[in-house]
Design an enzyme around this catalytic site. Structure first.
Site, PDB file in Angstrom:
ATOM      1  N   CYS A 103       0.543  -1.337   0.082  1.00  0.00           N
ATOM      2  CA  CYS A 103       0.056   0.085   0.074  1.00  0.00           C
ATOM      3  C   CYS A 103       0.980   1.220   0.028  1.00  0.00           C
ATOM      4  O   CYS A 103       1.443   1.653  -0.961  1.00  0.00           O
ATOM      5  CB  CYS A 103      -0.950  -0.034   1.131  1.00  0.00           C
ATOM      6  SG  CYS A 103      -2.275   1.062   1.017  1.00  0.00           S
TER       7      CYS A 103
ATOM      8  N   ARG B 299     -12.163   6.679   0.006  1.00  0.00           N
ATOM      9  CA  ARG B 299     -10.978   5.946   0.251  1.00  0.00           C
ATOM     10  C   ARG B 299     -11.470   4.495  -0.469  1.00  0.00           C
ATOM     11  O   ARG B 299     -13.119   4.503  -0.533  1.00  0.00           O
ATOM     12  CB  ARG B 299     -10.851   5.698   1.783  1.00  0.00           C
ATOM     13  CG  ARG B 299     -10.286   6.904   2.366  1.00  0.00           C
ATOM     14  CD  ARG B 299      -9.857   6.436   3.779  1.00  0.00           C
ATOM     15  NE  ARG B 299      -8.721   5.531   3.943  1.00  0.00           N
ATOM     16  CZ  ARG B 299      -7.473   6.025   3.421  1.00  0.00           C
ATOM     17  NH1 ARG B 299      -7.010   6.977   2.942  1.00  0.00           N
ATOM     18  NH2 ARG B 299      -6.621   5.110   3.580  1.00  0.00           N
TER      19      ARG B 299
ATOM     20  N   HIS C  88      -3.597  -5.869   2.360  1.00  0.00           N
ATOM     21  CA  HIS C  88      -3.195  -5.697   3.662  1.00  0.00           C
ATOM     22  C   HIS C  88      -3.747  -7.252   4.098  1.00  0.00           C
ATOM     23  O   HIS C  88      -4.534  -7.733   3.047  1.00  0.00           O
ATOM     24  CB  HIS C  88      -3.875  -4.800   4.520  1.00  0.00           C
ATOM     25  CG  HIS C  88      -3.537  -3.477   4.358  1.00  0.00           C
ATOM     26  ND1 HIS C  88      -2.144  -3.014   4.869  1.00  0.00           N
ATOM     27  CD2 HIS C  88      -3.766  -2.376   3.668  1.00  0.00           C
ATOM     28  CE1 HIS C  88      -1.857  -1.789   4.552  1.00  0.00           C
ATOM     29  NE2 HIS C  88      -2.945  -1.244   3.632  1.00  0.00           N
TER      30      HIS C  88
END
Ligand code: GLN
Length: 414
Positions: A263, A296, A361
């Site tokens: 990320c 987001r 993640h």
């Protein structure tokens, strides 16, 4: 992370069944592990839910130091909750073989033959807590025989390799965990645990060095670098830190060094990260650049890659949209669920020489063991000497738990 917990004394005599020894308000899993350690507890169950109120991302379990209780003699562990399989994998990577349970009675039943003065510890996160307490209430007055009738088989430890013959290497495989103090946003440090364990389970001598902010970076004799994600602010701080040492990273990458960048650090490897008018200069070691969007991109993600037959799974949470240059190769060639690099072109991450950049993640490696092994194999291949080459292809490991967690993650997808 602020999980409630019940730690319950279970001697499995009817008297003990009706008397919880402690009931506690939300605290941290980590503190509970410390309490269990201090008390010398050896019978435990960990319940992990991922309902709305818990958060759908369970990567934080890799920030909990389960390793602390792994060497408790006679430890018997169980994993429950909606994300029981993730918990089971986390415990495995901590060196604990745990059986899956669908309710606490199955665990208590499985330890019903233990001494009456032993204590059973049940630890649960937010929404896993009330049903656990309710179940324990329902068990009040139950006879030991009745509970024993609900037992699951205990894990027998066979998930963890034993009697591993060490292999010869000119020097241990060196993993550098870069900036754990700034880049470990969603349990990304679990990637290092996974790499280290998967080497150790094969007898490959391995060493992990953490390089923190302010420390000089030395990538000599480095085989794998891992960098996690970070908030924009931390990312900016790391950019300042790394830009001054850009050449070391660039030559490591060009030399084919294995590097996993998650990320924020994946974004940093590119040319730039634009936050509106502000531009964070990247290291420019991969052919990509990132622009922050207005919202987001958050949620479970699955991507098809050429590295494994099954899609890789993870959890993404980023504001940046990464665009690969035309000549760059994506890691994920098609996003099944989630957005990946930018939500438009269907690509996720990037693969360049030994570099894997990804938004996954989770952390990424425990549930996608093929990705972990790709990095290890690539590192050994780069060594190129006879001892390293003799380890290829890597000895297969028993990935039953990892694959079960992977399959459970696939079932979460819409
Ligand atoms: N700051 C970056 C973004 O939001 C990276 C976040 C992360 O590492 N999860 O795009």
């Amino acid at each position: 992370m602020c999980p409630p917990v019940v730690v319950w004394g279970a001697g499995i005599s009817p008297a003990a069944l009706s008397r919880p020894t402690w009931l506690r308000i939300p605290w941290g899993f980590d503190r509970q592990i410390q309490s269990i350690k201090t008390a010398g507890g050896r019978l435990c169950a960990f319940f992990l839910n991922d309902n709305d109120a818990d958060g759908h991302d369970v990567s934080w379990i890799y920030d909990v130091d389960f390793e602390r209780i792994a060497d408790t003699p006679g430890l018997v562990a169980f994993a429950g909750g909606t994300r029981a399989h993730d918990m089971q994998v986390r415990l495995k990577y901590a060196g604990i073989d745990a059986a899956i349970i669908s309710d606490v009675a199955q665990a208590i039943g499985a330890v019903a033959d233990e001494a009456a003065d032993d204590t059973f510890y049940a630890v649960a996160n937010y929404t896993a807590f009330p049903p656990l307490v309710k179940e324990l209430d329902g068990l009040k007055g139950a006879t030991a025989d009745a509970v024993a009738g609900r037992a699951v088989a205990r894990a027998d430890g066979s998930a963890l390799p034993v009697g591993i013959a060490p292999v010869e290497l000119s020097r241990p495989l060196r993993i550098v965990y870069l900036y754990p103090d700034a880049l470990n946003l969603y349990g990304d440090g679990g990637n290092v645990i996974a790499l280290e364990r998967r080497c150790a389970w094969r007898g490959i001598p391995v060493r992990v060095d953490e390089v923190r902010m302010g420390e000089s970076l030395d990538l000599t004799d480095t085989d794998i670098v891992m960098m996690g994600g970070g908030s924009d602010r931390d990312q900016l701080a790391v950019a300042h830190e790394l830009l001054a040492q850009k050449d070391k990273v660039a030559s490591y990458v060009e030399d084919g060094g294995s590097l996993l960048a998650i990320c924020g650090s994946y974004q940093l490897l590119g040319r730039s990260y634009y936050m509106g008018e502000d531009r964070i200069e990247g290291l420019g070691v991969i052919a990509a650049e990132t622009v922050r969007g207005s919202d987001r991109l958050i949620g479970n993600v699955a991507v098809k890659t050429d590295l494994a037959p099954e899609p890789f799974v993870g959890f993404e949470n980023h504001g940046g949209r990464t665009l690969l240059d035309a000549e760059a190769t994506p890691l994920g060639t098609s996003v099944i669920t989630g957005t990946g690099n930018n939500g438009d072109d269907g690509f996720e991450g990037l693969i360049y020489k030994g570099v894997i950049g990804t938004y996954l993640h989770g952390p990424a490696l425990p549930k996608n063991p093929e990705l972990a092994d790709w990095l290890i194999a690539h590192a050994l291949e780069r060594r190129g000497d006879a001892q390293a080459t003799a380890l290829l292809p890597l000895t297969p490991l028993d990935d039953t738990y990892e694959h079960a967690a992977h399959d459970a993650a696939m079932k979460l997808l819409p």
